[in-house]
Design a protein around this motif. Structure first.
Motif, PDB file in Angstrom:
ATOM      1  N   PHE A  94       0.830  -1.206   0.000  1.00  0.00           N
ATOM      2  CA  PHE A  94       0.000   0.000   0.000  1.00  0.00           C
ATOM      3  C   PHE A  94       0.867   1.259   0.000  1.00  0.00           C
ATOM      4  CE2 PHE A  94      -2.115   3.319   2.551  1.00  0.00           C
ATOM      5  CZ  PHE A  94      -3.245   3.545   1.773  1.00  0.00           C
ATOM      6  N   LEU A  95       1.832   1.327   0.908  1.00  0.00           N
ATOM      7  CA  LEU A  95       2.676   2.518   1.019  1.00  0.00           C
ATOM      8  C   LEU A  95       3.621   2.676  -0.174  1.00  0.00           C
ATOM      9  CD1 LEU A  95       3.457   2.408   4.825  1.00  0.00           C
ATOM     10  CD2 LEU A  95       1.971   4.026   3.621  1.00  0.00           C
ATOM     11  N   ALA A  96       4.065   1.569  -0.742  1.00  0.00           N
ATOM     12  CA  ALA A  96       4.938   1.645  -1.917  1.00  0.00           C
ATOM     13  C   ALA A  96       4.253   2.372  -3.066  1.00  0.00           C
ATOM     14  CB  ALA A  96       5.368   0.246  -2.346  1.00  0.00           C
ATOM     15  N   ARG A  97       2.967   2.147  -3.219  1.00  0.00           N
ATOM     16  CA  ARG A  97       2.203   2.837  -4.268  1.00  0.00           C
ATOM     17  C   ARG A  97       1.769   4.225  -3.808  1.00  0.00           C
ATOM     18  NH1 ARG A  97       2.176   3.543  -8.265  1.00  0.00           N
ATOM     19  NH2 ARG A  97      -0.035   3.843  -8.662  1.00  0.00           N
ATOM     20  N   LYS A  98       1.184   4.323  -2.624  1.00  0.00           N
ATOM     21  CA  LYS A  98       0.590   5.563  -2.120  1.00  0.00           C
ATOM     22  C   LYS A  98       1.624   6.669  -1.926  1.00  0.00           C
ATOM     23  CE  LYS A  98      -3.264   7.251  -0.018  1.00  0.00           C
ATOM     24  NZ  LYS A  98      -4.466   7.421  -0.792  1.00  0.00           N
ATOM     25  N   HIS A  99       2.779   6.337  -1.368  1.00  0.00           N
ATOM     26  CA  HIS A  99       3.775   7.352  -1.043  1.00  0.00           C
ATOM     27  C   HIS A  99       4.968   7.381  -1.992  1.00  0.00           C
ATOM     28  CE1 HIS A  99       2.477   7.717   3.454  1.00  0.00           C
ATOM     29  NE2 HIS A  99       1.512   8.030   2.599  1.00  0.00           N
ATOM     30  N   ASN A 100       5.316   6.222  -2.574  1.00  0.00           N
ATOM     31  CA  ASN A 100       6.517   6.147  -3.402  1.00  0.00           C
ATOM     32  C   ASN A 100       6.240   6.017  -4.888  1.00  0.00           C
ATOM     33  OD1 ASN A 100       7.359   4.133  -0.739  1.00  0.00           O
ATOM     34  ND2 ASN A 100       8.375   6.099  -1.026  1.00  0.00           N
ATOM     35  N   ASN A 101       4.975   5.868  -5.244  1.00  0.00           N
ATOM     36  CA  ASN A 101       4.600   5.686  -6.648  1.00  0.00           C
ATOM     37  C   ASN A 101       5.440   4.593  -7.307  1.00  0.00           C
ATOM     38  OD1 ASN A 101       2.982   6.147  -8.857  1.00  0.00           O
ATOM     39  ND2 ASN A 101       4.146   7.906  -9.594  1.00  0.00           N
ATOM     40  N   ALA A 102       5.667   3.500  -6.578  1.00  0.00           N
ATOM     41  CA  ALA A 102       6.450   2.389  -7.118  1.00  0.00           C
ATOM     42  C   ALA A 102       5.785   1.881  -8.385  1.00  0.00           C
ATOM     43  CB  ALA A 102       6.558   1.271  -6.080  1.00  0.00           C
ATOM     44  N   ASN A 103       6.605   1.631  -9.396  1.00  0.00           N
ATOM     45  CA  ASN A 103       6.059   1.091 -10.639  1.00  0.00           C
ATOM     46  C   ASN A 103       6.467  -0.364 -10.865  1.00  0.00           C
ATOM     47  OD1 ASN A 103       8.712   1.768 -11.245  1.00  0.00           O
ATOM     48  ND2 ASN A 103       8.198   3.137 -12.921  1.00  0.00           N
ATOM     49  N   ILE A 104       7.290  -0.882  -9.982  1.00  0.00           N
ATOM     50  CA  ILE A 104       7.621  -2.310  -9.975  1.00  0.00           C
ATOM     51  C   ILE A 104       7.554  -2.806  -8.537  1.00  0.00           C
ATOM     52  CG2 ILE A 104       9.462  -4.017 -10.285  1.00  0.00           C
ATOM     53  CD1 ILE A 104      10.285  -2.663 -12.819  1.00  0.00           C
ATOM     54  N   ILE A 105       6.943  -3.952  -8.368  1.00  0.00           N
ATOM     55  CA  ILE A 105       6.908  -4.607  -7.064  1.00  0.00           C
ATOM     56  C   ILE A 105       7.869  -5.788  -7.128  1.00  0.00           C
ATOM     57  CG2 ILE A 105       4.869  -5.981  -7.704  1.00  0.00           C
ATOM     58  CD1 ILE A 105       4.026  -5.856  -4.742  1.00  0.00           C
ATOM     59  N   SER A 106       8.749  -5.867  -6.146  1.00  0.00           N
ATOM     60  CA  SER A 106       9.705  -6.965  -6.044  1.00  0.00           C
ATOM     61  C   SER A 106       9.270  -7.879  -4.908  1.00  0.00           C
ATOM     62  CB  SER A 106      11.111  -6.410  -5.775  1.00  0.00           C
ATOM     63  OG  SER A 106      12.042  -7.468  -5.719  1.00  0.00           O
ATOM     64  N   LEU A 107       9.135  -9.151  -5.219  1.00  0.00           N
ATOM     65  CA  LEU A 107       8.587 -10.115  -4.266  1.00  0.00           C
ATOM     66  C   LEU A 107       9.619 -11.167  -3.876  1.00  0.00           C
ATOM     67  CD1 LEU A 107       5.217 -10.561  -6.137  1.00  0.00           C
ATOM     68  CD2 LEU A 107       5.561  -9.298  -4.000  1.00  0.00           C
ATOM     69  N   PRO A 108       9.727 -11.456  -2.565  1.00  0.00           N
ATOM     70  CA  PRO A 108      10.648 -12.483  -2.091  1.00  0.00           C
ATOM     71  C   PRO A 108       9.983 -13.863  -2.060  1.00  0.00           C
ATOM     72  CG  PRO A 108       9.774 -11.266  -0.223  1.00  0.00           C
ATOM     73  CD  PRO A 108       9.163 -10.668  -1.464  1.00  0.00           C
ATOM     74  N   ALA A 109      10.245 -14.668  -3.070  1.00  0.00           N
ATOM     75  CA  ALA A 109       9.565 -15.956  -3.220  1.00  0.00           C
ATOM     76  C   ALA A 109       9.754 -16.875  -2.014  1.00  0.00           C
ATOM     77  CB  ALA A 109      10.049 -16.661  -4.485  1.00  0.00           C
ATOM     78  N   THR A 127      -4.010   0.516  -5.437  1.00  0.00           N
ATOM     79  CA  THR A 127      -3.667   1.717  -4.682  1.00  0.00           C
ATOM     80  C   THR A 127      -3.157   2.806  -5.618  1.00  0.00           C
ATOM     81  OG1 THR A 127      -3.101   0.372  -2.757  1.00  0.00           O
ATOM     82  CG2 THR A 127      -2.283   2.641  -2.785  1.00  0.00           C
ATOM     83  N   ASP A 128      -3.710   4.007  -5.474  1.00  0.00           N
ATOM     84  CA  ASP A 128      -3.280   5.149  -6.273  1.00  0.00           C
ATOM     85  C   ASP A 128      -2.205   5.946  -5.545  1.00  0.00           C
ATOM     86  OD1 ASP A 128      -5.082   4.705  -8.398  1.00  0.00           O
ATOM     87  OD2 ASP A 128      -6.695   5.686  -7.283  1.00  0.00           O
ATOM     88  N   PHE A 129      -1.361   6.589  -6.310  1.00  0.00           N
ATOM     89  CA  PHE A 129      -0.332   7.468  -5.774  1.00  0.00           C
ATOM     90  C   PHE A 129      -0.994   8.724  -5.226  1.00  0.00           C
ATOM     91  CE2 PHE A 129       2.989  10.788  -6.914  1.00  0.00           C
ATOM     92  CZ  PHE A 129       3.748  10.574  -5.790  1.00  0.00           C
ATOM     93  N   GLU A 130      -0.569   9.132  -4.037  1.00  0.00           N
ATOM     94  CA  GLU A 130      -1.147  10.289  -3.363  1.00  0.00           C
ATOM     95  C   GLU A 130      -0.643  11.622  -3.917  1.00  0.00           C
ATOM     96  OE1 GLU A 130      -0.425  11.602   1.045  1.00  0.00           O
ATOM     97  OE2 GLU A 130      -1.925   9.994   1.003  1.00  0.00           O
ATOM     98  N   GLY A 131       0.574  11.648  -4.439  1.00  0.00           N
ATOM     99  CA  GLY A 131       1.136  12.896  -4.972  1.00  0.00           C
ATOM    100  C   GLY A 131       1.517  13.859  -3.863  1.00  0.00           C
ATOM    101  N   GLY A 132       1.378  15.159  -4.142  1.00  0.00           N
ATOM    102  CA  GLY A 132       1.674  16.179  -3.142  1.00  0.00           C
ATOM    103  C   GLY A 132       3.105  16.126  -2.663  1.00  0.00           C
ATOM    104  N   ARG A 133       3.293  16.104  -1.353  1.00  0.00           N
ATOM    105  CA  ARG A 133       4.638  16.099  -0.779  1.00  0.00           C
ATOM    106  C   ARG A 133       5.436  14.872  -1.224  1.00  0.00           C
ATOM    107  NH1 ARG A 133       1.524  13.851   3.368  1.00  0.00           N
ATOM    108  NH2 ARG A 133       2.529  12.205   4.546  1.00  0.00           N
ATOM    109  N   HIS A 134       4.744  13.792  -1.538  1.00  0.00           N
ATOM    110  CA  HIS A 134       5.421  12.578  -1.983  1.00  0.00           C
ATOM    111  C   HIS A 134       6.006  12.758  -3.388  1.00  0.00           C
ATOM    112  CE1 HIS A 134       3.883  10.736   1.591  1.00  0.00           C
ATOM    113  NE2 HIS A 134       2.644  11.053   1.229  1.00  0.00           N
TER     114      HIS A 134
END
Length: 144
Positions: A94-109, A127-134
Motif C-alpha cells: 500500500f505505502l509503496a504505491r501511495k507514497h513512493n509511486n512504485a512502478n515495480i513490485i519486487s517479491l521475495p519468493a 492503490t493510487d499514488f497520493e502525490g503532493g509532498r510525496h
C-alpha cells in the motif's frame, strides 16, 4: 492495463500463479520470466528485460521475483525511470504505491505464501499514488 513480469527459478511457481490471477482480473501480461522447474538461473537475465520494458513505458507496472526479492529490486532500480519496492507485507504494498509511486513490485519468493502474495499484488495495483509532498520527494531521487 499491461503488466510485465520476470522471475528467476525461485519465482516460477509464483509467476504462474500471479499471471493466472491477473489474467482472470482482465490484466494483460508480458512474461519475461523463467518458466521451467528444476534449473537454476541468474535473476538478472530476467529482471533486466522486465525493468527495461517498464522503463520504456511499454507496460504500466512490473512484477519481479527472486528468492529474497533484494537482487530483483536492486537490478530493477538501476533504471532511472524505475521505482522498484521490495514488498513482503500488505501495508508495505500500500505505502509503496501511495507514497513512493512504485512502478515495480519486487517479491521475495522464499518468504511469502500463495494467499499472501495474491493479496499483496491486489493491493499494489488497486492503490493510487497520493502525490503532493510525496511527488516532491520522488523528484529528488534521481542523481543524474
Amino acid at each position: 492495463m499491461l503488466i510485465a513480469i520476470g522471475s528467476d527459478h525461485t519465482g516460477v511457481y509464483y509467476k504462474h500463479l500471479i499471471n493466472n490471477f491477473l489474467i482472470k482480473k482482465g490484466y494483460k501480461i508480458k512474461d519475461f520470466g523463467f518458466s521451467k522447474y528444476g534449473k537454476i538461473v541468474d535473476y538478472t537475465d530476467f529482471i533486466h528485460p522486465t525493468a527495461e520494458f517498464v522503463a520504456k513505458g511499454k507496460a504500466n507496472f512490473g512484477i519481479v521475483i527472486c528468492g529474497s526479492g533484494n537482487g530483483a529490486a536492486i537490478t530493477a532500480n538501476k533504471y532511472k525511470e524505475i521505482r522498484a519496492a521490495l514488498v513482503w507485507e500488505k501495508k508495505i504494498a500500500f505505502l509503496a504505491r501511495k507514497h513512493n509511486n512504485a512502478n515495480i513490485i519486487s517479491l521475495p519468493a522464499r518468504f511469502l505464501d500463495k494467499n499472501k502474495i495474491l493479496e499483496i499484488i491486489e493491493i499494489f495495483f488497486k492503490t493510487d499514488f497520493e502525490g503532493g509532498r510525496h511527488q516532491i520527494r520522488i523528484e529528488k531521487i534521481p542523481i543524474n
